[in-house]
Design a protein around this motif. Structure first.
Motif, PDB file in Angstrom:
ATOM      1  N   UNK A 312      34.817  31.216  28.673  1.00  0.00           N
ATOM      2  CA  UNK A 312      36.074  31.513  29.363  1.00  0.00           C
ATOM      3  C   UNK A 312      35.769  32.288  30.655  1.00  0.00           C
ATOM      4  N   UNK A 313      35.135  31.645  31.631  1.00  0.00           N
ATOM      5  CA  UNK A 313      34.642  32.362  32.821  1.00  0.00           C
ATOM      6  C   UNK A 313      35.723  32.922  33.733  1.00  0.00           C
ATOM      7  N   UNK A 314      36.960  32.518  33.552  1.00  0.00           N
ATOM      8  CA  UNK A 314      38.028  33.042  34.413  1.00  0.00           C
ATOM      9  C   UNK A 314      38.981  33.973  33.663  1.00  0.00           C
ATOM     10  N   UNK A 315      38.616  34.396  32.484  1.00  0.00           N
ATOM     11  CA  UNK A 315      39.491  35.264  31.687  1.00  0.00           C
ATOM     12  C   UNK A 315      39.082  36.722  31.874  1.00  0.00           C
ATOM     13  N   UNK A 316      39.950  37.555  32.464  1.00  0.00           N
ATOM     14  CA  UNK A 316      39.591  38.960  32.728  1.00  0.00           C
ATOM     15  C   UNK A 316      39.352  39.765  31.450  1.00  0.00           C
ATOM     16  N   UNK A 317      40.043  39.422  30.373  1.00  0.00           N
ATOM     17  CA  UNK A 317      39.882  40.193  29.130  1.00  0.00           C
ATOM     18  C   UNK A 317      38.479  40.043  28.550  1.00  0.00           C
ATOM     19  N   UNK A 318      37.868  38.864  28.731  1.00  0.00           N
ATOM     20  CA  UNK A 318      36.503  38.656  28.230  1.00  0.00           C
ATOM     21  C   UNK A 318      35.514  39.571  28.954  1.00  0.00           C
ATOM     22  N   UNK A 319      35.691  39.711  30.278  1.00  0.00           N
ATOM     23  CA  UNK A 319      34.821  40.607  31.044  1.00  0.00           C
ATOM     24  C   UNK A 319      35.105  42.066  30.694  1.00  0.00           C
ATOM     25  N   UNK A 320      36.366  42.383  30.493  1.00  0.00           N
ATOM     26  CA  UNK A 320      36.742  43.755  30.106  1.00  0.00           C
ATOM     27  C   UNK A 320      36.067  44.141  28.785  1.00  0.00           C
ATOM     28  N   UNK A 321      36.090  43.237  27.801  1.00  0.00           N
ATOM     29  CA  UNK A 321      35.481  43.522  26.497  1.00  0.00           C
ATOM     30  C   UNK A 321      33.956  43.640  26.617  1.00  0.00           C
ATOM     31  N   UNK A 322      33.350  42.761  27.413  1.00  0.00           N
ATOM     32  CA  UNK A 322      31.899  42.829  27.608  1.00  0.00           C
ATOM     33  C   UNK A 322      31.521  44.132  28.304  1.00  0.00           C
ATOM     34  N   UNK A 323      32.321  44.514  29.316  1.00  0.00           N
ATOM     35  CA  UNK A 323      32.074  45.773  30.003  1.00  0.00           C
ATOM     36  C   UNK A 323      32.209  46.968  29.069  1.00  0.00           C
ATOM     37  N   UNK A 324      33.219  46.931  28.206  1.00  0.00           N
ATOM     38  CA  UNK A 324      33.407  48.023  27.248  1.00  0.00           C
ATOM     39  C   UNK A 324      32.224  48.099  26.276  1.00  0.00           C
ATOM     40  N   UNK A 348      46.185  40.995  33.380  1.00  0.00           N
ATOM     41  CA  UNK A 348      47.486  41.526  32.947  1.00  0.00           C
ATOM     42  C   UNK A 348      47.429  43.048  32.882  1.00  0.00           C
ATOM     43  N   UNK A 349      48.600  43.660  32.833  1.00  0.00           N
ATOM     44  CA  UNK A 349      48.708  45.119  32.965  1.00  0.00           C
ATOM     45  C   UNK A 349      47.861  45.868  31.940  1.00  0.00           C
ATOM     46  N   UNK A 350      47.861  45.409  30.684  1.00  0.00           N
ATOM     47  CA  UNK A 350      47.116  46.142  29.649  1.00  0.00           C
ATOM     48  C   UNK A 350      45.611  46.078  29.870  1.00  0.00           C
ATOM     49  N   UNK A 351      45.114  44.908  30.303  1.00  0.00           N
ATOM     50  CA  UNK A 351      43.685  44.762  30.572  1.00  0.00           C
ATOM     51  C   UNK A 351      43.309  45.582  31.812  1.00  0.00           C
ATOM     52  N   UNK A 352      44.135  45.528  32.838  1.00  0.00           N
ATOM     53  CA  UNK A 352      43.891  46.313  34.055  1.00  0.00           C
ATOM     54  C   UNK A 352      43.810  47.797  33.740  1.00  0.00           C
ATOM     55  N   UNK A 353      44.757  48.280  32.918  1.00  0.00           N
ATOM     56  CA  UNK A 353      44.783  49.701  32.575  1.00  0.00           C
ATOM     57  C   UNK A 353      43.516  50.099  31.814  1.00  0.00           C
ATOM     58  N   UNK A 354      43.056  49.244  30.922  1.00  0.00           N
ATOM     59  CA  UNK A 354      41.852  49.568  30.140  1.00  0.00           C
ATOM     60  C   UNK A 354      40.604  49.567  31.018  1.00  0.00           C
ATOM     61  N   UNK A 355      40.483  48.553  31.892  1.00  0.00           N
ATOM     62  CA  UNK A 355      39.308  48.484  32.777  1.00  0.00           C
ATOM     63  C   UNK A 355      39.263  49.692  33.706  1.00  0.00           C
ATOM     64  N   UNK A 356      40.399  50.066  34.276  1.00  0.00           N
ATOM     65  CA  UNK A 356      40.444  51.221  35.177  1.00  0.00           C
ATOM     66  C   UNK A 356      40.114  52.514  34.436  1.00  0.00           C
ATOM     67  N   UNK A 357      40.613  52.646  33.234  1.00  0.00           N
ATOM     68  CA  UNK A 357      40.326  53.852  32.441  1.00  0.00           C
ATOM     69  C   UNK A 357      38.827  53.961  32.165  1.00  0.00           C
ATOM     70  N   UNK A 358      38.216  52.853  31.751  1.00  0.00           N
ATOM     71  CA  UNK A 358      36.791  52.850  31.429  1.00  0.00           C
ATOM     72  C   UNK A 358      35.946  53.140  32.680  1.00  0.00           C
TER      73      UNK A 358
END
Length: 366
Positions: A312-324, A348-358
């Motif tokens: 899923x190379x265009x899914x931001x949540x996949x990158x967010x989880x890998x980054x976490x 989406x807002x929830x993924x953005x908020x988590x990535x910024x927090x991390x």
């Protein structure tokens, strides 16, 4: 003369009609104490109370209308009677399964409910095997199924006698009788997991047993509710390959992996997860990655998160989880790289908020 005899005959017939089999027939009229029924499910167990509801009507209830202790009511066969815990016929309580009341076991069934109130804050709840008597006039202690002692509570005036289920949890409920200035509560505990497991065994032998989903649900229930793990493993194996309706999927492989992990068979659990990864969807791969992080299997966690990014190379949540995941295992460089990638993909807002927090936690200014 014939007319007179006919009239006499009609009068005699009407008189006999009121003195024969219908002598005790009564009209259906409103009761002074209205009948009521309350019911509550705990798990799949039903508890029901049927009773009549007298009103206070300015009377002194406790110690007067309802005497303290046992009393000879002057009618029936009982030498001493408790209070009928309501009005008119027996108040009854029924349990569709075996339960415990105030820590004491009682079998499924219908029971006459009686109460002995005392002048202090004590009361005794009596569950009688005789549920069909009228009130307490024929009370016999030999018919007691259970007695429990409880403490009463003072309350503001409750005009109508009321039973309610004042507290409910996934495995218990508290029944409270409230009338006048007194509340009499007692706790009912239900062995929900045991009851449901027994019920599942029966249902799987009937039409639900012809559905693959039923076997998955059965295994999942046992896994998540402290059921027999050996039985859970047997059920999920049947869902995977044991019966004609079986089908191997990522879902049932994931459940099997969790069961094996809970049984302490970590190597077998990881092997099953590895097999499931080739069939898993985006959500499932994400869950597998976090499951491995929780088990400190960091290499396998990264494998699943990276596979999700690849799929899923265009899914931001996949990158967010890998980054976490990289952040958790201490790889700051790759954590920042993947979290920034997630933000670049208009998340989406929830993924953005988590990535910024991390990222802030990693010292990156947003």
């Amino acid at each position: 003369m014939k007319t007179f005899n006919f009239i006499i005959g009609v009068i005699s017939f009407v008189a006999l009609s009121f003195t024969g089999n219908n002598a005790f027939a009564q009209l259906t009229l409103p009761r002074v104490s209205q009948q009521a029924s309350v019911s509550q499910k705990v798990g799949i167990t039903t508890i029901t109370i049927n009773y009549s509801r007298p009103s206070v009507k300015g009377r002194e209830i406790w110690g007067k209308l309802v005497p303290y202790g046992m009393k000879n009511l002057g009618f029936g066969t009982a030498k001493e009677s408790p209070w009928r815990a309501g009005a008119d016929e027996n108040t009854t309580i029924s349990f569709s399964d075996d339960v415990s009341i105030e820590g004491k076991p009682i079998k499924a069934g219908i029971y006459g409910l009686h109460i002995v109130a005392y002048e202090n804050s004590d009361a005794t709840i009596i569950f009688s095997n005789n549920s069909t008597a009228w009130g307490s006039f024929f009370y016999n202690p030999k018919e007691d199924a259970l007695r429990v002692n409880v403490k009463t509570k003072p309350i503001n005036n409750e005009e109508l006698l009321t039973y309610d289920f004042s507290k409910v949890t996934p495995t218990s409920t508290t029944v409270s009788l409230k009338w006048s200035t007194k509340e009499i509560p007692f706790k009912i505990e239900v062995p929900v997991t045991k009851i449901v497991m027994n019920n599942i065994r029966k249902e799987l032998q009937n039409s639900p047993g012809f559905s693959n989903q039923s076997w998955i649900q059965a295994a999942n229930f046992a896994l998540n509710n402290g059921g027999d793990l050996n039985k859970a493993l047997d059920w999920i194996n049947k869902a995977i390959s044991g019966q004609f309706y079986s089908k191997k999927t990522a879902t049932n492989l994931l459940i099997k992996s969790r069961i094996l992990a809970k049984m302490g068979e970590q190597d077998a659990s990881i092997k099953i997860l590895d097999e499931a990864s080739s069939m898993a969807n985006k959500r499932q791969l994400n869950a597998m990655g976090y499951q491995m992080l929780n088990q400190k299997q960091n290499d396998l966690a990264l494998k699943f998160f990276k596979l999700n990014v690849k799929n899923n190379p265009s899914d931001p949540n996949c990158y967010d989880s890998l980054g976490e995941a990289y952040k958790i295992i201490g790889n700051k460089k790759n954590a920042i790289k993947n979290l920034k990638k997630a933000l670049s993909l208009n998340p989406p807002a929830n993924v953005k908020a988590n990535s910024e927090k991390l990222l802030r936690e990693l010292g990156v200014k947003i």
